[in-house]
Design a protein around this motif. Structure first.
Motif, PDB file in Angstrom:
ATOM      1  N   MET A  56     -12.078   9.846  10.561  1.00 56.40           N
ATOM      2  CA  MET A  56     -11.655  10.395   9.275  1.00 56.40           C
ATOM      3  C   MET A  56     -12.727  10.100   8.244  1.00 56.40           C
ATOM      4  N   ARG A  77     -16.109  12.014   5.533  1.00 57.99           N
ATOM      5  CA  ARG A  77     -16.973  13.139   5.240  1.00 57.99           C
ATOM      6  C   ARG A  77     -17.717  13.489   6.533  1.00 57.99           C
ATOM      7  N   GLY A 112     -10.608  19.545   5.860  1.00 60.82           N
ATOM      8  CA  GLY A 112     -10.060  19.556   4.505  1.00 60.82           C
ATOM      9  C   GLY A 112      -9.908  18.137   4.004  1.00 60.82           C
ATOM     10  N   GLU A 115     -23.771   2.137   5.679  1.00 67.15           N
ATOM     11  CA  GLU A 115     -22.444   2.119   5.048  1.00 67.15           C
ATOM     12  C   GLU A 115     -22.425   1.073   3.943  1.00 67.15           C
ATOM     13  N   LEU A 173     -14.364   1.879   3.068  1.00 69.13           N
ATOM     14  CA  LEU A 173     -12.989   1.457   2.783  1.00 69.13           C
ATOM     15  C   LEU A 173     -12.059   1.802   3.942  1.00 69.13           C
TER      16      LEU A 173
HETATM   17  P1  ADP Z   1     -17.201   7.317   1.458  1.00 70.71           P
HETATM   18  O1  ADP Z   1     -16.935   6.960   0.047  1.00 70.71           O
HETATM   19  O2  ADP Z   1     -18.599   7.054   1.930  1.00 70.71           O
HETATM   20  O3  ADP Z   1     -16.780   8.731   1.779  1.00 70.71           O
HETATM   21  P2  ADP Z   1     -15.266   5.224   2.109  1.00 70.71           P
HETATM   22  O4  ADP Z   1     -14.813   4.694   3.426  1.00 70.71           O
HETATM   23  O5  ADP Z   1     -15.795   4.258   1.124  1.00 70.71           O
HETATM   24  O6  ADP Z   1     -16.316   6.395   2.419  1.00 70.71           O
HETATM   25  O7  ADP Z   1     -14.050   5.964   1.392  1.00 70.71           O
HETATM   26  C1  ADP Z   1     -13.502   7.129   1.895  1.00 70.71           C
HETATM   27  C2  ADP Z   1     -12.203   7.421   1.164  1.00 70.71           C
HETATM   28  O8  ADP Z   1     -11.954   8.817   1.257  1.00 70.71           O
HETATM   29  C3  ADP Z   1     -10.991   6.740   1.758  1.00 70.71           C
HETATM   30  O9  ADP Z   1      -9.994   6.590   0.750  1.00 70.71           O
HETATM   31  C4  ADP Z   1     -10.513   7.761   2.813  1.00 70.71           C
HETATM   32  O10 ADP Z   1      -9.154   7.616   3.117  1.00 70.71           O
HETATM   33  C5  ADP Z   1     -10.773   9.036   2.062  1.00 70.71           C
HETATM   34  N1  ADP Z   1     -11.043  10.210   2.872  1.00 70.71           N
HETATM   35  C6  ADP Z   1     -12.186  10.515   3.527  1.00 70.71           C
HETATM   36  N2  ADP Z   1     -12.092  11.736   4.086  1.00 70.71           N
HETATM   37  C7  ADP Z   1     -10.865  12.206   3.774  1.00 70.71           C
HETATM   38  C8  ADP Z   1     -10.165  13.437   4.037  1.00 70.71           C
HETATM   39  N3  ADP Z   1     -10.730  14.413   4.727  1.00 70.71           N
HETATM   40  N4  ADP Z   1      -8.930  13.587   3.534  1.00 70.71           N
HETATM   41  C9  ADP Z   1      -8.364  12.596   2.808  1.00 70.71           C
HETATM   42  N5  ADP Z   1      -8.959  11.429   2.518  1.00 70.71           N
HETATM   43  C10 ADP Z   1     -10.197  11.239   3.001  1.00 70.71           C
END
Ligand code: ADP
Length: 499
Positions: free
Chosen positions: A304, A306, A360, A383, A387
């Motif tokens: 889960m 980006r 999405g 990283e 989180l």
């Molecule tokens: P980054 O800030 O590098 O993207 P982090 O792990 O610091 O990575 O934070 C990611 C945040 O975004 C978390 O709250 C995670 O649950 C949320 N997240 C990432 N992708 C999605 C998605 N496709 N849908 C919902 N929440 C997401």
């Protein structure tokens, strides 16, 4: 201690990643420690709509960013947490569909330089008490490249200003723009040299933040060390080494008000470390929702994030055959690179009962994935903190992650010790390659086959406390030291009209 916390995204008003979670939780934790903290956010339409207790907008005149049109500040409060927030209402720059930085098709807004320059000019006025309320900050805490001009604008005031701290959440995003824009963005010519914000012929907003801020922080101790090297410094490691004495790594936290399986409203069933029964229902619910085979025994692995090179999405796409031949189910939620999204989706079409992909950004689904999965696959080439692995641990979902940055600082690998006797919380691998990742997954799978050892690992992970309190205390003592020290002017010829 009056702190102005300035961020381009704050959950739940605007979110693209972890910065939004940090910008919601850290100010709240600081307020709980007695800090008078105010937050500043661009007035994206959804943010203005969602904020509560909105006061009448106050017009700001004399903002020296061309094309900004009408600029107003709306004093409001964040929903649920009721923190004071100022929304920078500038319809010409912020009132549009799409995300904070990109349009609906994933392209950067072409006027991002103007948008975030305006944001910084307004934040500087708020920090100095020149706008809205007369409230003046002791410390300004700016975050990522979008706020990089802010320390520079304040520095131009000489010593008559609050102390500034700039937090680096991700060195890979730099805010690079043509220096030809400088005059219309209110950037002084004196800042455009290589000793200022120049970066290979461009202006770098990130470099401005690093150069002109009194202090620097980043979001984990390991990343603070890594970014001093060419491999992780993204071309700014030389400048960071110059400023190494002013740089500290303070680990991000998890907001357990929002990420707690015992109370999470998005789950089919809640659960705790002492009663994991609900997690089985969550797993079944996730298999149903993703169209996977309903099978309580199959190891269910979530990815889960980006969908980008940073998160090794290209490596995941290549590794699908090797991953699936291990008998796992893979549930993916993310968005990003369109080519990789398409590769993910076509692999899922070929094996829908074992590999499912949701493209999405869906906050509730992110919670259900954390709760229903057995493991979180979290490969990263770098990283800063991460989180999702912290949330995963709280949900008894064992992280499998690259040993870098904040992942290295937060996950304890069993190494050669038996899981049943140690204090391991996940599995990590050193080399950011497909082989490294698969080898690590194999170690996790062999542990999964021993239910008692697996339970122990889950409970150990769930018992970790990454709450914000400790980190917020560190920030507060840091602010106190900064506010006590003299602010030194760094721009020799201030040419800005801030008032
Ligand atoms: P980054 O800030 O590098 O993207 P982090 O792990 O610091 O990575 O934070 C990611 C945040 O975004 C978390 O709250 C995670 O649950 C949320 N997240 C990432 N992708 C999605 C998605 N496709 N849908 C919902 N929440 C997401």
């Amino acid at each position: 201690m009056r702190v102005l916390f300035v961020s381009p995204e704050i959950y739940p008003l605007a979110k693209t990643g972890g910065l939004a979670d940090v910008s919601a939780a850290l100010p709240l934790a600081l307020a709980a420690l007695g800090c008078d903290v105010r937050v500043v956010l661009p007035g994206y339409p959804k943010a203005i709509e969602a904020a509560v207790d909105k006061a009448s907008p106050i017009d700001l005149a004399g903002i020296c960013v061309a094309g900004a049109g009408s600029v107003r500040v709306i004093a409001a409060r964040t929903p649920d947490t009721h923190l004071p927030i100022w929304l920078v209402d500038c319809p010409a720059l912020f009132e549009r569909p799409g995300g904070p930085y990109q349009d609906e098709h994933g392209s950067d807004w072409p006027d991002n330089a103007r948008r975030f320059a305006l944001f910084c000019h307004v934040a500087a006025r708020l920090a100095l008490g020149d706008a809205a309320s007369g409230w003046r900050a002791d410390v300004v805490h700016a975050n990522d490249w979008h706020t990089g001009l802010l320390p520079m604008l304040l520095s131009a005031r000489g010593t008559d200003r609050p102390a500034t701290v700039f937090t680096l959440h991700n060195m890979a995003f730099q805010g690079l723009f043509s220096p030809a824009l400088a005059p219309e963005l209110g950037i002084p010519a004196s800042a455009l040299g290589v000793d200022g914000m120049e970066f290979y012929g461009n202006m770098s907003f990130l470099k401005a933040g690093i150069r002109y801020s009194d202090q620097l922080t980043t979001v984990s101790p390991s990343y603070a060390r890594e970014i001093l090297t060419p491999a992780y410094g993204c071309g700014l490691d030389g400048l960071l080494r110059e400023r190494a004495d002013d740089l500290v790594g303070i680990l991000n936290g998890a907001d357990y008000r929002i990420w707690d399986p015992a109370t999470d409203p998005h789950l089919r069933a809640n659960f705790t470390a002492t009663d994991l029964a609900g997690k089985r229902y969550c797993k079944q619910a996730l298999q149903e929702e993703f169209g996977l085979e309903i099978n309580p025994e199959a190891p269910l692995v979530a990815y889960m994030s980006r969908i980008t090179g940073q998160k090794m999405a290209d490596v995941i796409a290549e590794a699908f055959p090797a991953l699936l031949e291990r008998g796992i189910q893979l549930a993916i939620l993310g968005e990003g690179d369109h080519g990789l999204e398409e590769r993910f989706q076509s692999a899922a079409r070929a094996q829908p009962r074992r590999l499912a992909v949701h493209i999405g950004y869906q906050e509730p689904l992110a919670h259900r994935l954390q709760a229903g999965a057995d493991m979180l696959l979290h490969p990263s080439r770098f990283e800063p903190c991460g989180l999702t692995q912290l949330y995963a641990m709280r949900y008894g979902t064992v992280p499998i992650a690259t040993r870098t940055g904040g992942l290295a600082d937060t996950i304890v690998d069993p190494g050669d010790r038996p899981v049943s006797r140690g204090t391991a919380t996940g599995f990590t691998f050193a080399r950011a390659t497909s082989d490294g990742m698969i080898g690590c997954l194999d170690r996790a799978l062999s542990c999964y086959r021993h239910p008692l050892a697996w339970r122990k690992l889950q409970r150990e992970a769930m018992a970790q406390d990454f709450g914000w309190r400790r980190s917020a205390r560190r920030y507060l003592s840091f602010y106190r030291d900064m506010a006590a020290g003299a602010a030194a002017p760094m721009i020799s010829e201030p040419k800005l009209a801030l008032a």
